[in-house]
Design a protein around this motif. Structure first.
Motif, PDB file in Angstrom:
ATOM      1  N   CYS A  91      -7.558  12.233   1.425  1.00  0.00           N
ATOM      2  CA  CYS A  91      -6.557  11.512   0.638  1.00  0.00           C
ATOM      3  C   CYS A  91      -5.192  11.726   1.276  1.00  0.00           C
ATOM      4  O   CYS A  91      -4.941  12.793   1.865  1.00  0.00           O
ATOM      5  N   ILE A  92      -4.336  10.721   1.155  1.00  0.00           N
ATOM      6  CA  ILE A  92      -2.960  10.855   1.625  1.00  0.00           C
ATOM      7  C   ILE A  92      -2.041  10.369   0.519  1.00  0.00           C
ATOM      8  O   ILE A  92      -2.274   9.320  -0.098  1.00  0.00           O
TER       9      ILE A  92
ATOM     10  N   ALA B 197       4.091   0.089   7.541  1.00  0.00           N
ATOM     11  CA  ALA B 197       4.548  -1.181   8.107  1.00  0.00           C
ATOM     12  C   ALA B 197       3.383  -2.145   8.300  1.00  0.00           C
ATOM     13  O   ALA B 197       3.562  -3.366   8.210  1.00  0.00           O
ATOM     14  N   LYS B 198       2.208  -1.583   8.561  1.00  0.00           N
ATOM     15  CA  LYS B 198       1.013  -2.407   8.742  1.00  0.00           C
ATOM     16  C   LYS B 198       0.176  -2.482   7.466  1.00  0.00           C
ATOM     17  O   LYS B 198      -0.894  -3.083   7.471  1.00  0.00           O
ATOM     18  N   ASN B 199       0.674  -1.813   6.411  1.00  0.00           N
ATOM     19  CA  ASN B 199      -0.049  -1.827   5.138  1.00  0.00           C
ATOM     20  C   ASN B 199      -1.482  -1.315   5.302  1.00  0.00           C
ATOM     21  O   ASN B 199      -2.425  -1.847   4.701  1.00  0.00           O
TER      22      ASN B 199
ATOM     23  N   LEU C 180       0.811  -1.208   0.000  1.00  0.00           N
ATOM     24  CA  LEU C 180       0.000   0.000   0.000  1.00  0.00           C
ATOM     25  C   LEU C 180       0.851   1.267   0.000  1.00  0.00           C
ATOM     26  O   LEU C 180       0.443   2.313  -0.494  1.00  0.00           O
ATOM     27  N   GLY C 181       2.065   1.168   0.534  1.00  0.00           N
ATOM     28  CA  GLY C 181       2.929   2.341   0.646  1.00  0.00           C
ATOM     29  C   GLY C 181       3.293   2.976  -0.682  1.00  0.00           C
ATOM     30  O   GLY C 181       3.680   4.143  -0.734  1.00  0.00           O
TER      31      GLY C 181
ATOM     32  N   THR D 260      -8.997  13.126  10.284  1.00  0.00           N
ATOM     33  CA  THR D 260      -7.556  13.057  10.089  1.00  0.00           C
ATOM     34  C   THR D 260      -7.211  11.742   9.411  1.00  0.00           C
ATOM     35  O   THR D 260      -7.576  10.674   9.911  1.00  0.00           O
ATOM     36  N   ILE D 261      -6.499  11.848   8.310  1.00  0.00           N
ATOM     37  CA  ILE D 261      -6.050  10.647   7.592  1.00  0.00           C
ATOM     38  C   ILE D 261      -4.588  10.397   7.926  1.00  0.00           C
ATOM     39  O   ILE D 261      -3.806  11.339   8.095  1.00  0.00           O
ATOM     40  N   SER D 262      -4.223   9.137   8.045  1.00  0.00           N
ATOM     41  CA  SER D 262      -2.839   8.771   8.334  1.00  0.00           C
ATOM     42  C   SER D 262      -2.570   7.404   7.728  1.00  0.00           C
ATOM     43  O   SER D 262      -3.493   6.697   7.321  1.00  0.00           O
ATOM     44  N   ARG D 263      -1.300   7.059   7.676  1.00  0.00           N
ATOM     45  CA  ARG D 263      -0.953   5.756   7.121  1.00  0.00           C
ATOM     46  C   ARG D 263       0.149   5.118   7.940  1.00  0.00           C
ATOM     47  O   ARG D 263       1.007   5.820   8.498  1.00  0.00           O
TER      48      ARG D 263
END
Length: 125
Positions: free
Chosen positions: A50-51, A75-77, A29-30, A69-72
């Motif tokens: 969107c990020i 490491a956890k996909n 996903l990264g 708030t969007i975040s990613r």
């Protein structure tokens, strides 16, 4: 198998909070910009947030700015959408998708992008 799976939806009272998750499998996903969309009954689907993939830039619809708030976590996909101060107008099915970032505060999913199956968010007393 390439898949996006949303979770975390549910019933919440006005003013409450939820955190949605968008977990990817079958791909990393990264390497993708990820967008959240929502669709309420009888309404068009709209972009929520969107990020970006590379620099982590975030984008928000005016209707959710300051509340979501969007975040990613690569490491956890997984990509998250933290939703606070929810109101009944936020009631919808929320979807995540791989997206392309356009000009200004815009993003879109093309015909070859991946979508999740959606998670229901209901804001009601």
């Amino acid at each position: 198998q390439v898949q996006l799976v949303e979770s975390g939806g549910g019933l919440v009272q006005p003013g409450g909070s939820l955190r949605l998750s968008c977990a990817a499998s079958g791909f990393t996903l990264g390497g993708y910009a990820i967008g959240w969309f929502r669709q309420a009954p009888g309404k068009r689907r709209e972009g929520v947030s969107c990020i970006s993939s590379s620099d982590g830039n975030t984008y928000y619809a005016d209707s959710v700015k300051g509340r979501f708030t969007i975040s990613r976590d690569n490491a956890k996909n997984t990509v998250y959408l933290e939703m606070n101060s929810l109101n009944p107008e936020d009631t919808a099915v929320y979807y995540c998708a791989t997206v392309r970032i356009g000009h200004g505060n815009s993003w879109y999913a093309g015909p070859n992008d991946y979508w999740g199956q959606g998670t229901q968010v209901t804001v009601s007393s």
